[in-house]
Design a protein around this motif. Structure first.
Motif, PDB file in Angstrom:
ATOM      1  N   LYS A   7       0.848  -1.211   0.000  1.00  0.00           N
ATOM      2  CA  LYS A   7       0.000   0.000   0.000  1.00  0.00           C
ATOM      3  C   LYS A   7       0.875   1.251   0.000  1.00  0.00           C
ATOM      4  O   LYS A   7       0.626   2.201  -0.744  1.00  0.00           O
ATOM      5  CB  LYS A   7      -0.881   0.022   1.266  1.00  0.00           C
ATOM      6  CG  LYS A   7      -2.015  -0.976   1.262  1.00  0.00           C
ATOM      7  CD  LYS A   7      -2.818  -0.905   2.559  1.00  0.00           C
ATOM      8  CE  LYS A   7      -3.884  -1.986   2.566  1.00  0.00           C
ATOM      9  NZ  LYS A   7      -4.908  -1.794   3.598  1.00  0.00           N
ATOM     10  N   THR A  28      -9.968   8.224   0.950  1.00  0.00           N
ATOM     11  CA  THR A  28     -10.054   7.817   2.355  1.00  0.00           C
ATOM     12  C   THR A  28      -9.562   6.383   2.510  1.00  0.00           C
ATOM     13  O   THR A  28      -9.772   5.552   1.623  1.00  0.00           O
ATOM     14  CB  THR A  28     -11.529   7.899   2.821  1.00  0.00           C
ATOM     15  OG1 THR A  28     -11.958   9.251   2.721  1.00  0.00           O
ATOM     16  CG2 THR A  28     -11.695   7.430   4.266  1.00  0.00           C
ATOM     17  N   SER A  30      -6.652   3.384   4.617  1.00  0.00           N
ATOM     18  CA  SER A  30      -5.279   3.189   5.089  1.00  0.00           C
ATOM     19  C   SER A  30      -4.252   3.435   3.972  1.00  0.00           C
ATOM     20  O   SER A  30      -3.160   3.950   4.239  1.00  0.00           O
ATOM     21  CB  SER A  30      -5.112   1.775   5.656  1.00  0.00           C
ATOM     22  OG  SER A  30      -5.470   0.810   4.699  1.00  0.00           O
ATOM     23  N   THR A  31      -4.589   3.104   2.729  1.00  0.00           N
ATOM     24  CA  THR A  31      -3.655   3.350   1.622  1.00  0.00           C
ATOM     25  C   THR A  31      -3.527   4.856   1.391  1.00  0.00           C
ATOM     26  O   THR A  31      -2.426   5.374   1.185  1.00  0.00           O
ATOM     27  CB  THR A  31      -4.140   2.640   0.340  1.00  0.00           C
ATOM     28  OG1 THR A  31      -4.600   1.328   0.680  1.00  0.00           O
ATOM     29  CG2 THR A  31      -3.023   2.520  -0.684  1.00  0.00           C
ATOM     30  N   ASP A  81      -7.244   7.692  -4.711  1.00  0.00           N
ATOM     31  CA  ASP A  81      -8.021   6.976  -3.694  1.00  0.00           C
ATOM     32  C   ASP A  81      -7.737   5.475  -3.787  1.00  0.00           C
ATOM     33  O   ASP A  81      -7.226   4.988  -4.800  1.00  0.00           O
ATOM     34  CB  ASP A  81      -9.523   7.245  -3.892  1.00  0.00           C
ATOM     35  CG  ASP A  81     -10.351   6.946  -2.645  1.00  0.00           C
ATOM     36  OD1 ASP A  81      -9.780   6.466  -1.638  1.00  0.00           O
ATOM     37  OD2 ASP A  81     -11.567   7.188  -2.676  1.00  0.00           O
ATOM     38  N   GLY A  82      -8.069   4.748  -2.738  1.00  0.00           N
ATOM     39  CA  GLY A  82      -7.904   3.302  -2.699  1.00  0.00           C
ATOM     40  C   GLY A  82      -9.153   2.594  -3.202  1.00  0.00           C
ATOM     41  O   GLY A  82     -10.074   3.216  -3.741  1.00  0.00           O
ATOM     42  N   ALA A  83      -9.176   1.276  -3.021  1.00  0.00           N
ATOM     43  CA  ALA A  83     -10.349   0.486  -3.403  1.00  0.00           C
ATOM     44  C   ALA A  83     -10.395  -0.767  -2.548  1.00  0.00           C
ATOM     45  O   ALA A  83      -9.376  -1.213  -2.016  1.00  0.00           O
ATOM     46  CB  ALA A  83     -10.273   0.097  -4.877  1.00  0.00           C
ATOM     47  N   ASP A  84     -11.596  -1.315  -2.407  1.00  0.00           N
ATOM     48  CA  ASP A  84     -11.731  -2.596  -1.708  1.00  0.00           C
ATOM     49  C   ASP A  84     -11.540  -3.759  -2.672  1.00  0.00           C
ATOM     50  O   ASP A  84     -11.016  -4.804  -2.285  1.00  0.00           O
ATOM     51  CB  ASP A  84     -13.104  -2.659  -1.026  1.00  0.00           C
ATOM     52  CG  ASP A  84     -13.235  -1.559   0.015  1.00  0.00           C
ATOM     53  OD1 ASP A  84     -12.402  -1.531   0.937  1.00  0.00           O
ATOM     54  OD2 ASP A  84     -14.123  -0.713  -0.129  1.00  0.00           O
ATOM     55  N   LYS A  94     -15.949   0.217  -3.680  1.00  0.00           N
ATOM     56  CA  LYS A  94     -15.388   1.125  -2.697  1.00  0.00           C
ATOM     57  C   LYS A  94     -16.404   1.346  -1.573  1.00  0.00           C
ATOM     58  O   LYS A  94     -17.554   0.999  -1.715  1.00  0.00           O
ATOM     59  CB  LYS A  94     -15.048   2.470  -3.346  1.00  0.00           C
ATOM     60  CG  LYS A  94     -13.871   2.354  -4.308  1.00  0.00           C
ATOM     61  CD  LYS A  94     -13.429   3.696  -4.898  1.00  0.00           C
ATOM     62  CE  LYS A  94     -13.299   4.808  -3.905  1.00  0.00           C
ATOM     63  NZ  LYS A  94     -12.448   4.485  -2.729  1.00  0.00           N
ATOM     64  N   GLY A  95     -15.922   1.929  -0.483  1.00  0.00           N
ATOM     65  CA  GLY A  95     -16.845   2.255   0.608  1.00  0.00           C
ATOM     66  C   GLY A  95     -16.629   1.433   1.858  1.00  0.00           C
ATOM     67  O   GLY A  95     -17.394   1.552   2.815  1.00  0.00           O
ATOM     68  N   GLY A  96     -15.572   0.611   1.854  1.00  0.00           N
ATOM     69  CA  GLY A  96     -15.257  -0.150   3.069  1.00  0.00           C
ATOM     70  C   GLY A  96     -15.076   0.783   4.265  1.00  0.00           C
ATOM     71  O   GLY A  96     -15.415   0.438   5.397  1.00  0.00           O
ATOM     72  N   GLY A  97     -14.581   1.988   3.984  1.00  0.00           N
ATOM     73  CA  GLY A  97     -14.393   2.975   5.053  1.00  0.00           C
ATOM     74  C   GLY A  97     -15.604   3.893   5.225  1.00  0.00           C
ATOM     75  O   GLY A  97     -15.561   4.816   6.036  1.00  0.00           O
ATOM     76  N   GLY A  98     -16.654   3.644   4.456  1.00  0.00           N
ATOM     77  CA  GLY A  98     -17.904   4.376   4.634  1.00  0.00           C
ATOM     78  C   GLY A  98     -17.964   5.736   3.944  1.00  0.00           C
ATOM     79  O   GLY A  98     -18.929   6.479   4.116  1.00  0.00           O
ATOM     80  N   ALA A  99     -16.948   6.054   3.130  1.00  0.00           N
ATOM     81  CA  ALA A  99     -16.888   7.403   2.546  1.00  0.00           C
ATOM     82  C   ALA A  99     -17.345   7.418   1.089  1.00  0.00           C
ATOM     83  O   ALA A  99     -17.043   8.350   0.339  1.00  0.00           O
ATOM     84  CB  ALA A  99     -15.464   7.941   2.664  1.00  0.00           C
ATOM     85  N   GLU A 103     -16.672  10.144  -2.080  1.00  0.00           N
ATOM     86  CA  GLU A 103     -15.666   9.613  -3.024  1.00  0.00           C
ATOM     87  C   GLU A 103     -16.221   9.617  -4.449  1.00  0.00           C
ATOM     88  O   GLU A 103     -15.518   9.989  -5.403  1.00  0.00           O
ATOM     89  CB  GLU A 103     -15.273   8.187  -2.621  1.00  0.00           C
ATOM     90  CG  GLU A 103     -14.485   8.151  -1.331  1.00  0.00           C
ATOM     91  CD  GLU A 103     -14.208   6.748  -0.794  1.00  0.00           C
ATOM     92  OE1 GLU A 103     -13.361   6.638   0.086  1.00  0.00           O
ATOM     93  OE2 GLU A 103     -14.844   5.784  -1.247  1.00  0.00           O
ATOM     94  N   LYS A 121      -6.175  -6.526  -3.778  1.00  0.00           N
ATOM     95  CA  LYS A 121      -7.412  -5.855  -4.208  1.00  0.00           C
ATOM     96  C   LYS A 121      -7.783  -6.189  -5.657  1.00  0.00           C
ATOM     97  O   LYS A 121      -8.920  -5.958  -6.069  1.00  0.00           O
ATOM     98  CB  LYS A 121      -7.265  -4.332  -4.066  1.00  0.00           C
ATOM     99  CG  LYS A 121      -6.837  -3.852  -2.680  1.00  0.00           C
ATOM    100  CD  LYS A 121      -7.912  -4.099  -1.666  1.00  0.00           C
ATOM    101  CE  LYS A 121      -7.575  -3.627  -0.260  1.00  0.00           C
ATOM    102  NZ  LYS A 121      -7.381  -2.220  -0.096  1.00  0.00           N
TER     103      LYS A 121
END
Ligand code: 5RP
Length: 218
Positions: A7, A28, A30-31, A81-84, A94-99, A103, A121
């Protein structure tokens, strides 16, 4: 390299793709936190950022980067941005972090979407990761019933309220063979604010951290 190192490597690789002196979009997770850390030495070259969450806003401000409201920004050249999950067409869950809502809005506005992720991923078919759906609170049960009709198993993300004051249903058990169609169907359910499928607005560039280094996919 473990997942965290992957990451971090992907996040740091994004720095070379930033515009000179343009407003950037910041996602949003950790990455993205690694990406924000890597921005610190460049703070004087970044006029401002638009952020997809309160958490990222706070982190950006802490390193001295101005955060602007999207409504006062004429253009965003690059959104990072990252991705799930992400597939080879660069469509994402996306949206694991709820944002997911902010986004998706910033992704829609931005000229280029750079996804930064570790190798885990990248998937053949989207859907192993439960698909987040942001819902107006009073519509939660209704939306859940419609999601069951689409073949999913919605689970209420208990205790989570989004930055927009809504709730999230995580939809398990979907094998997403047609992301474009499913994204549209989900958008048509009354009470859904945003679904976490980014198929219509996929990424333009994936920086994928792996054991051998960072690979670019377009
Ligand atoms: C947040 C997101 C993140 O990009 C996604 O959850 C990936 O997070 P991480 O970088 O922590 O693996 O969509 O809403």
């Amino acid at each position: 390299m473990n997942a965290d190192a992957q990451k971090k490597a992907a996040a740091e690789a994004a720095i070379a793709h930033l515009p000179r002196n343009g407003v950037i979009g910041v996602g949003t997770g950790s990455t993205v936190n690694y990406f924000i850390d890597a921005l610190a030495p460049l703070r004087d070259q970044i006029p401002a950022a638009v952020s997809s969450s309160e958490a990222s806003t706070e982190r950006l401000k802490r390193i001295g980067i101005t955060v602007e409201d999207l409504n006062s920004v004429a253009e965003i050249k690059v959104y990072v941005d990252g991705a799930d999950e992400i597939n080879k067409y660069l469509q994402m869950i996306k949206g694991g972090g709820g944002a997911l809502t902010r986004e998706k809005i910033i992704a829609a506005v931005s000229k280029q979407f750079i996804c930064i992720a570790d190798q885990s991923k990248l998937v053949g078919t989207l859907g192993e990761f439960p698909l987040p759906v942001e819902v107006i609170p009073m519509a939660r049960s209704y939306v859940a019933r419609q999601l069951v009709k689409l073949g999913g198993r919605p689970v209420y993300r208990e205790g989570v309220v989004t930055d927009n004051g809504n709730v999230i249903l995580d939809v398990h058990g979907l094998r997403i063979d047609e992301p474009l169609t499913l994204e549209e169907k989900l958008n048509n359910i009354v009470g859904v604010v945003t679904n976490g499928l980014f198929a219509h607005r996929a990424a333009d560039l994936l920086l994928l951290g792996g054991p051998e280094g960072v690979q670019e996919m377009r």
